[in-house]
Design a protein around this motif. Sequence first.
Motif, PDB file in Angstrom:
ATOM      1  N   ILE A 166     -17.488  -6.592  -9.496  1.00  0.00           N
ATOM      2  CA  ILE A 166     -16.362  -7.394  -9.978  1.00  0.00           C
ATOM      3  C   ILE A 166     -15.074  -6.638  -9.689  1.00  0.00           C
ATOM      4  O   ILE A 166     -14.992  -5.429  -9.888  1.00  0.00           O
ATOM      5  N   SER A 167     -14.081  -7.341  -9.214  1.00  0.00           N
ATOM      6  CA  SER A 167     -12.801  -6.741  -8.853  1.00  0.00           C
ATOM      7  C   SER A 167     -12.225  -5.890  -9.983  1.00  0.00           C
ATOM      8  O   SER A 167     -12.176  -6.318 -11.135  1.00  0.00           O
ATOM      9  N   ASP A 168     -11.785  -4.683  -9.639  1.00  0.00           N
ATOM     10  CA  ASP A 168     -11.116  -3.838 -10.625  1.00  0.00           C
ATOM     11  C   ASP A 168      -9.853  -4.506 -11.151  1.00  0.00           C
ATOM     12  O   ASP A 168      -9.462  -4.295 -12.297  1.00  0.00           O
ATOM     13  N   TYR A 169      -9.214  -5.302 -10.312  1.00  0.00           N
ATOM     14  CA  TYR A 169      -8.008  -6.009 -10.747  1.00  0.00           C
ATOM     15  C   TYR A 169      -8.318  -6.941 -11.916  1.00  0.00           C
ATOM     16  O   TYR A 169      -7.542  -7.038 -12.873  1.00  0.00           O
TER      17      TYR A 169
ATOM     18  N   LEU B  92       3.603  -3.945  -9.202  1.00  0.00           N
ATOM     19  CA  LEU B  92       3.146  -5.320  -9.432  1.00  0.00           C
ATOM     20  C   LEU B  92       3.623  -6.245  -8.317  1.00  0.00           C
ATOM     21  O   LEU B  92       2.867  -7.091  -7.821  1.00  0.00           O
ATOM     22  N   ALA B  93       4.880  -6.111  -7.931  1.00  0.00           N
ATOM     23  CA  ALA B  93       5.436  -6.960  -6.873  1.00  0.00           C
ATOM     24  C   ALA B  93       4.664  -6.763  -5.566  1.00  0.00           C
ATOM     25  O   ALA B  93       4.339  -7.750  -4.876  1.00  0.00           O
ATOM     26  N   ARG B  94       4.362  -5.512  -5.229  1.00  0.00           N
ATOM     27  CA  ARG B  94       3.637  -5.248  -3.985  1.00  0.00           C
ATOM     28  C   ARG B  94       2.196  -5.781  -4.060  1.00  0.00           C
ATOM     29  O   ARG B  94       1.678  -6.327  -3.086  1.00  0.00           O
ATOM     30  N   LEU B  95       1.568  -5.603  -5.216  1.00  0.00           N
ATOM     31  CA  LEU B  95       0.209  -6.108  -5.380  1.00  0.00           C
ATOM     32  C   LEU B  95       0.150  -7.626  -5.247  1.00  0.00           C
ATOM     33  O   LEU B  95      -0.790  -8.172  -4.647  1.00  0.00           O
ATOM     34  N   LEU B  96       1.121  -8.313  -5.785  1.00  0.00           N
ATOM     35  CA  LEU B  96       1.147  -9.770  -5.690  1.00  0.00           C
ATOM     36  C   LEU B  96       1.326 -10.236  -4.242  1.00  0.00           C
ATOM     37  O   LEU B  96       0.913 -11.332  -3.871  1.00  0.00           O
ATOM     38  N   LEU B  97       1.936  -9.383  -3.427  1.00  0.00           N
ATOM     39  CA  LEU B  97       2.092  -9.682  -2.000  1.00  0.00           C
ATOM     40  C   LEU B  97       0.888  -9.229  -1.181  1.00  0.00           C
ATOM     41  O   LEU B  97       0.857  -9.405   0.041  1.00  0.00           O
ATOM     42  N   GLY B  98      -0.075  -8.618  -1.856  1.00  0.00           N
ATOM     43  CA  GLY B  98      -1.276  -8.165  -1.174  1.00  0.00           C
ATOM     44  C   GLY B  98      -1.143  -6.787  -0.552  1.00  0.00           C
ATOM     45  O   GLY B  98      -1.939  -6.405   0.305  1.00  0.00           O
ATOM     46  N   VAL B  99      -0.148  -6.017  -1.012  1.00  0.00           N
ATOM     47  CA  VAL B  99       0.088  -4.668  -0.478  1.00  0.00           C
ATOM     48  C   VAL B  99      -0.266  -3.663  -1.559  1.00  0.00           C
ATOM     49  O   VAL B  99       0.246  -3.731  -2.681  1.00  0.00           O
ATOM     50  N   ASN B 100      -1.132  -2.708  -1.232  1.00  0.00           N
ATOM     51  CA  ASN B 100      -1.491  -1.692  -2.220  1.00  0.00           C
ATOM     52  C   ASN B 100      -0.287  -0.814  -2.540  1.00  0.00           C
ATOM     53  O   ASN B 100       0.447  -0.412  -1.636  1.00  0.00           O
TER      54      ASN B 100
ATOM     55  N   SER C  28      -8.258 -11.073  -5.039  1.00  0.00           N
ATOM     56  CA  SER C  28      -6.986 -10.386  -4.860  1.00  0.00           C
ATOM     57  C   SER C  28      -6.342 -10.158  -6.222  1.00  0.00           C
ATOM     58  O   SER C  28      -6.774 -10.716  -7.235  1.00  0.00           O
ATOM     59  N   PHE C  29      -5.295  -9.359  -6.231  1.00  0.00           N
ATOM     60  CA  PHE C  29      -4.579  -9.115  -7.483  1.00  0.00           C
ATOM     61  C   PHE C  29      -4.006 -10.413  -8.040  1.00  0.00           C
ATOM     62  O   PHE C  29      -4.084 -10.679  -9.243  1.00  0.00           O
ATOM     63  N   ASP C  30      -3.452 -11.241  -7.183  1.00  0.00           N
ATOM     64  CA  ASP C  30      -2.892 -12.525  -7.616  1.00  0.00           C
ATOM     65  C   ASP C  30      -3.985 -13.415  -8.206  1.00  0.00           C
ATOM     66  O   ASP C  30      -3.806 -13.999  -9.277  1.00  0.00           O
ATOM     67  N   GLN C  31      -5.104 -13.516  -7.523  1.00  0.00           N
ATOM     68  CA  GLN C  31      -6.207 -14.348  -8.013  1.00  0.00           C
ATOM     69  C   GLN C  31      -6.761 -13.817  -9.331  1.00  0.00           C
ATOM     70  O   GLN C  31      -7.021 -14.588 -10.265  1.00  0.00           O
TER      71      GLN C  31
END
Length: 230
Positions: A55-58, A221-229, A173-176
């Motif tokens: 399961i995703s750590d996010y 958070l902003a970078r994660l929402l864009l899919g960037v670690n 993904s983080f967003d999902q």
Amino acid sequence: MKKLIKAFALTIMACFMVLLVLGFIEYRSVIREMPIQDKVASIMQKDDYVPIDEISDYLKVATISTEDKRFYKHQGVDLIAYGRILYVFITSGQISGGGSTITQQLAKNMYFSFQPSIIRKVAEFFVTKDLERLYDKDMLLELYLNIINYGDNNIGIASASMNYFHVEPADLSFDQATLLAGIPQSPANYQLSNHEDQARLRQQAVLATIEDNGYYDDDELARLLLGVNP
């Protein structure tokens, strides 16, 4: 005045004892019908059951931060919240919700209806203590993520991940993940088929709790929402 205070205190104590006994009776009833280990085994036998390491750590971070930030520190029950519920019930006859830990929510989903009941809350307390005694925190989180309602008839993270996003739980993904983590609070009001706008608003609250609890800062958070670690 002292007599009135004493009488009130005795009444509170008597009510508490009655509720404790009735709740314990209900607890024993459901446990006799299906012991906790058997109930857990039946959950784990589901075709779409997902182990915690798949399961995703996010999602884990978002769920713990949103539902129970002290999950790995407490003993399964928020005693202050329970005291507040009992006080409100005794003084007003109303049953207030909220304050449930992840383990309490797991206990409720395993054994009890969602109809508000102070006796059910007491029975839930005993199941919660059993769960905390029998299983470690990772196992409890694993069970919770496999049994919780994500709306649109998606019970468990495997169903939600596949039906909403067509990905395995590990690949969220983080967003999902942060979108899904907000749904269990009120599945009918946040399910994505017809309430995605409300779910997106709820997601903002999830992101705020993640930041408040120190997992990521605003830029991360902003970078994660864009899919960037970060």
